[in-house]
Design a protein around this motif. Structure first.
Motif, mmCIF file in Angstrom:
data_model
loop_
_atom_site.group_PDB
_atom_site.id
_atom_site.type_symbol
_atom_site.label_atom_id
_atom_site.label_comp_id
_atom_site.label_asym_id
_atom_site.label_seq_id
_atom_site.Cartn_x
_atom_site.Cartn_y
_atom_site.Cartn_z
ATOM 1 N N ALA A 26 0.756 -1.098 -0.113
ATOM 2 C CA ALA A 26 0.031 0.110 0.068
ATOM 3 C C ALA A 26 0.826 1.534 0.134
ATOM 4 O O ALA A 26 0.599 2.062 -0.664
ATOM 5 N N GLU A 27 2.111 1.261 0.796
ATOM 6 C CA GLU A 27 2.788 2.392 0.877
ATOM 7 C C GLU A 27 3.421 2.676 -0.706
ATOM 8 O O GLU A 27 3.716 3.851 -0.773
ATOM 9 N N PHE A 28 3.844 1.465 -1.273
ATOM 10 C CA PHE A 28 4.379 1.614 -2.529
ATOM 11 C C PHE A 28 3.532 2.237 -3.697
ATOM 12 O O PHE A 28 3.933 3.168 -4.238
ATOM 13 N N MET A 29 2.225 1.905 -3.478
ATOM 14 C CA MET A 29 1.228 2.620 -4.390
ATOM 15 C C MET A 29 1.184 4.041 -3.855
ATOM 16 O O MET A 29 1.057 5.140 -4.904
ATOM 17 N N ARG A 30 1.148 4.394 -2.659
ATOM 18 C CA ARG A 30 1.064 5.998 -2.225
ATOM 19 C C ARG A 30 2.234 6.489 -2.747
ATOM 20 O O ARG A 30 2.202 7.756 -3.318
ATOM 21 N N ARG A 31 3.477 6.057 -2.715
ATOM 22 C CA ARG A 31 4.554 6.596 -3.180
ATOM 23 C C ARG A 31 4.717 6.836 -4.421
ATOM 24 O O ARG A 31 5.413 7.734 -5.279
ATOM 25 N N LEU A 32 4.301 5.848 -5.322
ATOM 26 C CA LEU A 32 4.162 5.976 -6.750
ATOM 27 C C LEU A 32 3.538 6.834 -7.143
ATOM 28 O O LEU A 32 3.800 7.998 -8.095
ATOM 29 N N THR A 33 2.357 7.092 -6.684
ATOM 30 C CA THR A 33 1.726 8.633 -6.798
ATOM 31 C C THR A 33 2.218 9.619 -6.450
ATOM 32 O O THR A 33 2.154 10.645 -7.288
ATOM 33 N N LEU A 34 2.765 9.709 -5.234
ATOM 34 C CA LEU A 34 3.372 11.127 -4.936
ATOM 35 C C LEU A 34 4.546 11.588 -5.478
ATOM 36 O O LEU A 34 4.971 12.751 -5.711
ATOM 37 N N ALA A 40 17.147 -0.946 -8.509
ATOM 38 C CA ALA A 40 16.549 0.359 -8.348
ATOM 39 C C ALA A 40 17.449 0.823 -7.113
ATOM 40 O O ALA A 40 17.498 2.251 -7.169
ATOM 41 N N ALA A 41 17.582 0.052 -6.147
ATOM 42 C CA ALA A 41 18.365 0.535 -4.897
ATOM 43 C C ALA A 41 19.671 1.195 -5.252
ATOM 44 O O ALA A 41 20.055 2.283 -4.737
ATOM 45 N N LEU A 72 11.926 1.852 -5.718
ATOM 46 C CA LEU A 72 11.320 0.932 -6.637
ATOM 47 C C LEU A 72 10.213 1.763 -7.559
ATOM 48 O O LEU A 72 10.056 1.655 -8.856
ATOM 49 N N ALA A 73 9.614 2.754 -6.654
ATOM 50 C CA ALA A 73 8.587 3.823 -7.068
ATOM 51 C C ALA A 73 9.295 4.380 -8.436
ATOM 52 O O ALA A 73 8.626 4.496 -9.587
ATOM 53 N N ARG A 74 10.377 4.881 -8.280
ATOM 54 C CA ARG A 74 11.239 5.721 -9.200
ATOM 55 C C ARG A 74 11.365 5.011 -10.409
ATOM 56 O O ARG A 74 11.420 5.399 -11.527
ATOM 57 N N ALA A 75 11.972 3.610 -10.265
ATOM 58 C CA ALA A 75 12.312 3.012 -11.578
ATOM 59 C C ALA A 75 10.862 2.644 -12.199
ATOM 60 O O ALA A 75 11.140 2.507 -13.284
ATOM 61 N N ALA A 76 9.844 2.449 -11.302
ATOM 62 C CA ALA A 76 8.685 2.306 -12.101
ATOM 63 C C ALA A 76 8.168 3.507 -12.947
ATOM 64 O O ALA A 76 7.655 3.336 -14.330
ATOM 65 N N ILE A 77 8.283 4.576 -12.466
ATOM 66 C CA ILE A 77 8.143 5.666 -13.106
ATOM 67 C C ILE A 77 8.746 5.812 -14.402
ATOM 68 O O ILE A 77 8.555 6.336 -15.382
#
Length: 233
Positions: free
Chosen positions: A19-27, A109-110, A223-228
């Motif tokens: 859930a936190e990953f989805m939040r950070r992906l959005t932010l 990603a790290a 990981l969120a930055r890599a996904a973006i």
């Protein structure tokens, strides 16, 4: 955003980290309106067998459950897969062999995040589950990027890191901060220039208290930055 750039998120390990990953992906996504965000589908299945137990204690193999999630994400139209669980990457090769979709590797990603933080090489600390450290996921993969990894001692794992991860899984996040911060400080005292939070429960605990006075690589954000980056490529 092109329709086929749908991100699949293989989660539930644990549910709060996903859930936190989805939040950070959005932010972290540069956006002015809904339509600027990344299409994503989350497969959050907490029934996946414990990864650390599977690797170091002869527990049930999680790969069948992981592959079930991948098939679900394929059916949902995902174009790539992100897995906000470090220990699950111990089965990365088996998962990648089972799908044509690219799986974004959290250790890569790290490494990119460490470079962004101004630590492109050198000695770093890595905190994670006993399974992640036993599989040497970071030690092996980061060596080619010029990093030497320090990890907590057995005593630090038993007294600080492992109990703190368990506290996050119990939704007692504030109780996890002090032991995690202490373990991170031990790593910098031994020469680490930065500390990788190599379990996606650990950033949640570290965020529950004062910021640490040295570079910290949050693998959820990494990981969120890599996904973006993948979605915008």
């Amino acid at each position: 955003m092109r329709e086929h750039r749908m991100l699949g998120v293989l989660g539930g390990m644990g549910p709060l980290a996903s859930a936190e990953f989805m939040r950070r992906l959005t932010l972290l996504t540069p956006a002015e309106r809904d339509q600027d965000h990344i299409p994503a589908v989350l497969w959050s299945d907490p029934r996946v067998p414990d990864r650390t137990a599977a690797r170091i204690a002869g527990g049930e193999d999680p790969l069948p459950a992981l592959l079930r999630g991948i098939r679900g994400l394929e059916a949902a139209g995902a174009g790539a897969i992100a897995i906000p669980c470090n220990t699950a990457h111990g089965w990365f090769e088996g998962m990648q062999a089972a799908t044509r979709l690219p799986i974004l590797h959290i250790v890569d990603a790290a490494a990119d995040e460490l470079a962004r933080l101004g630590v492109p090489r050198g000695t770093i600390g890595v905190m994670g589950t006993a399974g992640t450290l036993a599989m040497r996921l970071y030690q092996v993969r980061l060596a080619s990027r010029g990093y030497e990894c320090l990890v907590p001692t057995e005593a630090e794992m038993a007294e600080l890191v492992t109990p703190a991860i368990a506290e996050v899984k119990r939704n007692r996040i504030r109780d996890s901060y002090a032991p995690l911060a202490e373990a991170a400080r031990h790593l910098t005292a031994r020469g680490a220039r930065a500390v990788v939070l190599g379990c996606t429960e650990i950033p949640l605990g570290i965020a529950a208290g004062p910021a640490l006075p040295f570079p910290v690589c949050d693998t959820i954000d990494a990981l969120a930055r890599a996904a973006i980056g993948w979605a915008r490529a």
